[in-house]
Design a protein around this motif. Sequence first.
Motif, PDB file in Angstrom:
ATOM      1  N   GLY A  46      -2.683   1.897  -7.134  1.00  0.00           N
ATOM      2  CA  GLY A  46      -2.673   2.764  -5.971  1.00  0.00           C
ATOM      3  C   GLY A  46      -3.710   3.864  -6.001  1.00  0.00           C
ATOM      4  N   VAL A  47      -3.876   4.494  -4.837  1.00  0.00           N
ATOM      5  CA  VAL A  47      -4.798   5.611  -4.652  1.00  0.00           C
ATOM      6  C   VAL A  47      -4.077   6.681  -3.841  1.00  0.00           C
ATOM      7  N   LEU A  48      -4.204   7.931  -4.279  1.00  0.00           N
ATOM      8  CA  LEU A  48      -3.669   9.068  -3.542  1.00  0.00           C
ATOM      9  C   LEU A  48      -4.842   9.807  -2.915  1.00  0.00           C
ATOM     10  N   HIS A  49      -4.736  10.057  -1.594  1.00  0.00           N
ATOM     11  CA  HIS A  49      -5.757  10.821  -0.873  1.00  0.00           C
ATOM     12  C   HIS A  49      -5.186  12.181  -0.510  1.00  0.00           C
ATOM     13  N   ASN A  50      -6.013  13.226  -0.608  1.00  0.00           N
ATOM     14  CA  ASN A  50      -5.550  14.553  -0.230  1.00  0.00           C
ATOM     15  C   ASN A  50      -5.550  14.704   1.289  1.00  0.00           C
ATOM     16  N   TRP A  51      -5.222  15.884   1.785  1.00  0.00           N
ATOM     17  CA  TRP A  51      -5.096  16.108   3.220  1.00  0.00           C
ATOM     18  C   TRP A  51      -6.420  15.923   3.961  1.00  0.00           C
ATOM     19  N   GLN A  52      -7.550  15.986   3.226  1.00  0.00           N
ATOM     20  CA  GLN A  52      -8.860  15.789   3.842  1.00  0.00           C
ATOM     21  C   GLN A  52      -9.272  14.315   3.840  1.00  0.00           C
ATOM     22  N   GLY A  53      -8.434  13.451   3.257  1.00  0.00           N
ATOM     23  CA  GLY A  53      -8.757  12.032   3.193  1.00  0.00           C
ATOM     24  C   GLY A  53      -9.561  11.641   1.973  1.00  0.00           C
ATOM     25  N   LYS A  54      -9.796  12.589   1.056  1.00  0.00           N
ATOM     26  CA  LYS A  54     -10.575  12.303  -0.148  1.00  0.00           C
ATOM     27  C   LYS A  54      -9.656  11.787  -1.252  1.00  0.00           C
ATOM     28  N   GLN A  55     -10.153  10.801  -1.989  1.00  0.00           N
ATOM     29  CA  GLN A  55      -9.406  10.276  -3.125  1.00  0.00           C
ATOM     30  C   GLN A  55      -9.182  11.393  -4.138  1.00  0.00           C
ATOM     31  N   SER A  56      -7.925  11.633  -4.492  1.00  0.00           N
ATOM     32  CA  SER A  56      -7.665  12.678  -5.476  1.00  0.00           C
ATOM     33  C   SER A  56      -7.262  12.107  -6.829  1.00  0.00           C
ATOM     34  N   VAL A  57      -6.590  10.956  -6.844  1.00  0.00           N
ATOM     35  CA  VAL A  57      -6.212  10.332  -8.116  1.00  0.00           C
ATOM     36  C   VAL A  57      -5.930   8.847  -7.870  1.00  0.00           C
ATOM     37  N   ARG A  58      -6.222   8.031  -8.878  1.00  0.00           N
ATOM     38  CA  ARG A  58      -5.888   6.605  -8.853  1.00  0.00           C
ATOM     39  C   ARG A  58      -4.821   6.368  -9.909  1.00  0.00           C
ATOM     40  N   ASN A 150       3.477 -10.375  -2.999  1.00  0.00           N
ATOM     41  CA  ASN A 150       2.616  -9.210  -2.759  1.00  0.00           C
ATOM     42  C   ASN A 150       3.170  -8.319  -1.655  1.00  0.00           C
ATOM     43  N   LEU A 151       3.140  -7.014  -1.940  1.00  0.00           N
ATOM     44  CA  LEU A 151       3.667  -6.014  -1.021  1.00  0.00           C
ATOM     45  C   LEU A 151       2.682  -4.860  -0.937  1.00  0.00           C
ATOM     46  N   ILE A 152       2.486  -4.323   0.256  1.00  0.00           N
ATOM     47  CA  ILE A 152       1.646  -3.134   0.456  1.00  0.00           C
ATOM     48  C   ILE A 152       2.562  -1.975   0.824  1.00  0.00           C
ATOM     49  N   ASN A 153       2.342  -0.835   0.174  1.00  0.00           N
ATOM     50  CA  ASN A 153       3.140   0.368   0.400  1.00  0.00           C
ATOM     51  C   ASN A 153       2.209   1.477   0.889  1.00  0.00           C
ATOM     52  N   ARG A 154       2.579   2.094   2.003  1.00  0.00           N
ATOM     53  CA  ARG A 154       1.814   3.223   2.543  1.00  0.00           C
ATOM     54  C   ARG A 154       2.772   4.396   2.712  1.00  0.00           C
ATOM     55  N   SER A 155       2.454   5.498   2.059  1.00  0.00           N
ATOM     56  CA  SER A 155       3.310   6.681   2.121  1.00  0.00           C
ATOM     57  C   SER A 155       2.504   7.879   2.591  1.00  0.00           C
ATOM     58  N   PHE A 160       5.960  21.532   5.322  1.00  0.00           N
ATOM     59  CA  PHE A 160       6.022  22.374   6.526  1.00  0.00           C
ATOM     60  C   PHE A 160       5.619  21.577   7.768  1.00  0.00           C
ATOM     61  N   GLY A 161       5.939  20.273   7.784  1.00  0.00           N
ATOM     62  CA  GLY A 161       5.641  19.430   8.928  1.00  0.00           C
ATOM     63  C   GLY A 161       4.213  18.914   8.987  1.00  0.00           C
ATOM     64  N   LEU A 162       3.368  19.315   8.049  1.00  0.00           N
ATOM     65  CA  LEU A 162       1.968  18.886   8.041  1.00  0.00           C
ATOM     66  C   LEU A 162       1.741  17.856   6.943  1.00  0.00           C
ATOM     67  N   GLN A 163       0.931  16.852   7.232  1.00  0.00           N
ATOM     68  CA  GLN A 163       0.619  15.845   6.219  1.00  0.00           C
ATOM     69  C   GLN A 163      -0.312  16.455   5.183  1.00  0.00           C
ATOM     70  N   VAL A 164       0.081  16.378   3.898  1.00  0.00           N
ATOM     71  CA  VAL A 164      -0.721  16.954   2.819  1.00  0.00           C
ATOM     72  C   VAL A 164      -1.358  15.893   1.935  1.00  0.00           C
ATOM     73  N   ALA A 165      -0.882  14.645   2.017  1.00  0.00           N
ATOM     74  CA  ALA A 165      -1.461  13.572   1.201  1.00  0.00           C
ATOM     75  C   ALA A 165      -1.025  12.226   1.766  1.00  0.00           C
ATOM     76  N   GLU A 166      -1.766  11.186   1.365  1.00  0.00           N
ATOM     77  CA  GLU A 166      -1.410   9.823   1.738  1.00  0.00           C
ATOM     78  C   GLU A 166      -1.620   8.924   0.526  1.00  0.00           C
ATOM     79  N   LEU A 167      -0.704   8.003   0.341  1.00  0.00           N
ATOM     80  CA  LEU A 167      -0.743   7.095  -0.798  1.00  0.00           C
ATOM     81  C   LEU A 167      -0.803   5.657  -0.296  1.00  0.00           C
ATOM     82  N   THR A 168      -1.684   4.871  -0.885  1.00  0.00           N
ATOM     83  CA  THR A 168      -1.736   3.437  -0.599  1.00  0.00           C
ATOM     84  C   THR A 168      -1.519   2.712  -1.918  1.00  0.00           C
TER      85      THR A 168
END
Length: 194
Positions: A46-58, A150-155, A160-168
């Motif tokens: 997986g990859v975690l993206h920060n609120w700006q859409g930048k990869q922050s950690v794999r 195979n399964l794809i997970n998107r989180s 405070f109601g604002l998206q701060v990160a996204e995980l694929t």
Amino acid sequence: MWKKTRLAALLSLLLSGCSQSVSEYQNETPELKLNQFFQGTAKAWGVLHNWQGKQSVRFSAELCGEWQGGQGNLYELFYFSDGRIEQRHWQLQQQSDGSVSGTAGDVVGQATGQLAGNALYWQYTLRLPYDGDTLDVAVKDWMYLIDDDNLINRSTLHKFGLQVAELTLSIQRQDTNASCVALQQKIQQQVPQS
């Protein structure tokens, strides 16, 4: 005033058009059954993206599930690109109507969700380590079964109601007959406080 009313109506329409309901996937196949897909061992990447859409950690992960009827244990061991190793132990329940609930050590309260067709939508509050303390974030979690293995997970993670990160995350089933004892021992060795 008229322009503000029209703008508010347009924004409301656009936002409502962006939401989805798990029931929309009722006829999608193959059907996702947690007690089948998460039985035995699996691997994940997986990859975690920060609120700006930048990869922050794999990360990569080892998973193993054991089920008796609609109740299961899912063990997860995560290896992060920044050197961290973490674990999670889900205690899950899958009901005959497709409703799902679960608890884990870093989940505040209970996770709840619904299965329909090839999809699961569930949500929960996750307690994350942050700056020497902890931070609670709301997680909206979508899983889509691609094929039997195979399964794809998107989180999306919200504060405070604002998206701060996204995980694929991609999860691939390995050995459905495997015992979880080996992974449990590995977790005790690599994350001893768990």
